[in-house]
Design an enzyme around this catalytic site. Structure first.
Site, short mmCIF file in Angstrom:
data_model
loop_
_atom_site.label_atom_id
_atom_site.label_comp_id
_atom_site.label_asym_id
_atom_site.label_seq_id
_atom_site.Cartn_x
_atom_site.Cartn_y
_atom_site.Cartn_z
N LYS A 184 49.52 -34.65 71.76
CA LYS A 184 49.93 -33.56 72.48
C LYS A 184 50.13 -33.72 74.14
CE LYS A 184 47.24 -31.68 69.66
NZ LYS A 184 46.58 -30.78 68.56
N HIS A 202 42.12 -32.06 79.92
CA HIS A 202 42.28 -31.39 78.57
C HIS A 202 40.81 -31.40 78.16
CE1 HIS A 202 42.87 -30.63 74.46
NE2 HIS A 202 42.06 -31.35 74.18
N ASP A 216 52.24 -33.86 64.35
CA ASP A 216 50.75 -33.35 64.67
C ASP A 216 50.54 -32.18 63.98
OD1 ASP A 216 48.08 -33.44 65.58
OD2 ASP A 216 48.75 -31.74 66.61
N ARG A 224 45.24 -31.75 57.12
CA ARG A 224 43.79 -32.38 57.04
C ARG A 224 43.04 -31.08 57.04
NH1 ARG A 224 43.89 -34.20 62.84
NH2 ARG A 224 41.85 -34.60 62.62
N SER A 239 45.68 -37.43 67.63
CA SER A 239 46.16 -35.52 67.82
C SER A 239 46.10 -35.09 68.95
CB SER A 239 45.26 -34.85 66.74
OG SER A 239 45.62 -33.64 66.78
N1 URA Z 1 41.96 -30.86 67.96
C1 URA Z 1 43.09 -31.35 67.62
O1 URA Z 1 44.07 -31.08 68.68
N2 URA Z 1 43.29 -32.14 66.72
C2 URA Z 1 42.37 -32.49 66.09
O2 URA Z 1 42.71 -33.23 65.15
C3 URA Z 1 41.28 -31.91 66.04
C4 URA Z 1 40.64 -31.13 66.97
#
Ligand code: URA
Ligand code: CA
Length: 434
Positions: free
Chosen positions: A187, A82, A161, A168, A183
């Site tokens: 994923k 990632h 998320d 947020r 977050s």
């Molecule tokens: N990228 C994400 O996937 N989540 C966040 O909270 C910030 C950046």
């Protein structure tokens, strides 16, 4: 359990239990807890932080809020990579084939680009016929047969998320390490990874502008991953200038092919070897980083990585002859050079602004609904630290309109030439393992 008690507890700096964390994540996902209470809690977390145990519990509560991809039908350790996002980051395209050629399965779920950072799927779609609409069965079979496959984001992954991130975004609570780390990790884990290699970018083109912030995020994510049973490591890499030379979809595919032939830009090749060797070790196909790097160099030298890439393109409906003949990729009508206005050394190529310039040409999306032009973009002729003479080209602009004065001025403004010698930035700034 009452949400107000959870908010007050966190506001006072106390630790939340696993049950409390699950309660608010589930309640928010289902809609039984309103936005205003969750935004209050997000702000409390922003100020009071979370300890390692809370971060791991929050991550897993988000993972469990939706579907989880079961990759157990694929043999071997599934290692995912990632990147926190950058400009001209062509890595994934080459890396997947390189690592797969070393025997580590790479089952990737990828997204599209937004803003000044590109998405892997958009880039691959520059190849005629290429598609990511695979069923789960096709996806797994392809990884078992060829070593790699890329699928679009499918299913209902981490709905908690999605809701939390949107909330947020409008409540001033994005830049919180526990919230960002959970977050991102939720994923990756929901997408089925057994082991995770993180490329945390730092510099002006990155989400984390300062090294200190990138370092905190990297440590937080490595800790979460290992605490929830996923072997996780991170590197911190430079994103003060774009990666490689190419920025733009078809242009980056060509750059990825060059890389698989061992002829890619030096920084991109180095990043692929660094990330790839970690993936090969985590995937159990080498015992040391040095041994893994040798294997990767071998599969580049003997053409096996390129062969995997061809099979991968073909398996997903694409025209693999682009590998031999990159001129088959979409081409922009004009190639316009940007001559340097003075002699000296390239001191800065500000990644975010250069990324925006590529987006304005049509290579990226300003909004989720924008359509993109796969043929256009930028190819840097110089990188930070290079000597340049007045009149020499700094960038080749691939464009479908000649009306690009505004873009040229933007590039002049953000490619800084200094009369003094400038050192090239260090690409790999840190390696973080548990
Ligand atoms: N990228 C994400 O996937 N989540 C966040 O909270 C910030 C950046
Ligand atoms: Ca690039």
């Amino acid at each position: 359990m009452r949400m107000v008690d959870i908010i007050e507890k966190k506001r006072n700096g106390e630790e939340l239990t696993k049950e409390e964390i699950r309660f608010f994540v589930q309640g928010y996902t289902e809609g039984s807890i309103p936005d205003y209470q969750v935004s209050s809690l997000m702000m409390a977390i922003y100020f009071q932080d979370m300890n390692d145990r809370e971060r791991a519990d929050l991550t897993m509560a988000m993972v469990e809020s939706g579907d989880q991809i079961d990759l157990s039908g694929i043999e071997g350790v599934k290692v995912d990579k990632h990147s926190t996002g950058g400009v001209g980051d062509t890595t994934t395209l080459s890396l997947a084939a390189m690592v797969a050629a070393c025997g580590v399965p790479v089952a990737k779920m990828s997204g599209r680009g937004l803003g000044h950072t590109g998405g892997t799927i958009d880039k691959l779609e520059a190849i005629e016929g290429f598609h990511v609409e695979l069923t789960t069965e096709q996806f797994m079979k392809q990884v078992n047969d060829i070593g790699t496959a890329v699928i679009g984001q499918s299913g209902n992954l981490t709905p908690a998320d999605k809701k939390l991130y949107a909330l947020r975004d409008v409540t001033g609570t994005v830049p919180s390490i526990p919230l960002i780390a959970s977050s991102i990790m939720s994923k990756k884990i929901a997408a089925g990874a057994d082991a995770i290699v993180l490329d945390v970018k730092t510099g002006d083109g990155a989400f984390m502008k300062t090294f200190e912030d990138a370092e905190s995020l990297a440590h937080a994510m490595v800790q979460i991953g290992n605490n929830v049973g996923r072997n996780t490591m991170a590197i911190i890499s430079d994103m003060s200038q774009p990666l490689g030379f190419a920025i733009g979809n078809a242009l980056e595919v060509k750059e990825a092919i060059d890389t698989l032939k061992g002829q890619g830009p030096e920084d991109l090749m180095e990043l692929c070897y660094t990330l790839g060797s970690q993936m090969v070790v985590l995937g159990g196909k080498a015992t040391t980083i040095e041994e893994a790097r040798k294997k990767l160099q071998e599969v580049i030298a003997n053409g096996q990585a390129l062969e995997v890439f061809k099979k991968f393109i073909e398996a997903q409906g694409g025209d693999a002859s682009v590998v031999e003949n990159p001129a088959l990729l979409p081409q922009a009508k004009y190639q316009i050079e940007l001559p340097a206005r003075s002699s000296g050394y390239v001191a800065q190529i500000e990644a975010d602004d250069v990324g925006v310039a590529a987006m304005l040409l049509g290579a990226g999306r300003a909004t989720k609904e924008s359509t993109i032009d796969l043929s256009v973009g930028l190819v840097l002729r110089k990188k930070v630290g290079d000597r340049v003479e007045e009149g020499e080209s700094l960038v080749t602009i691939h464009t479908n309109t000649e009306d690009i004065n505004e873009i040229k001025e933007k590039l002049y403004q953000h490619i800084v030439i200094s009369s003094e010698k400038v050192e090239a930035p260090t690409l790999i700034k840190q390696v973080i393992t548990k």
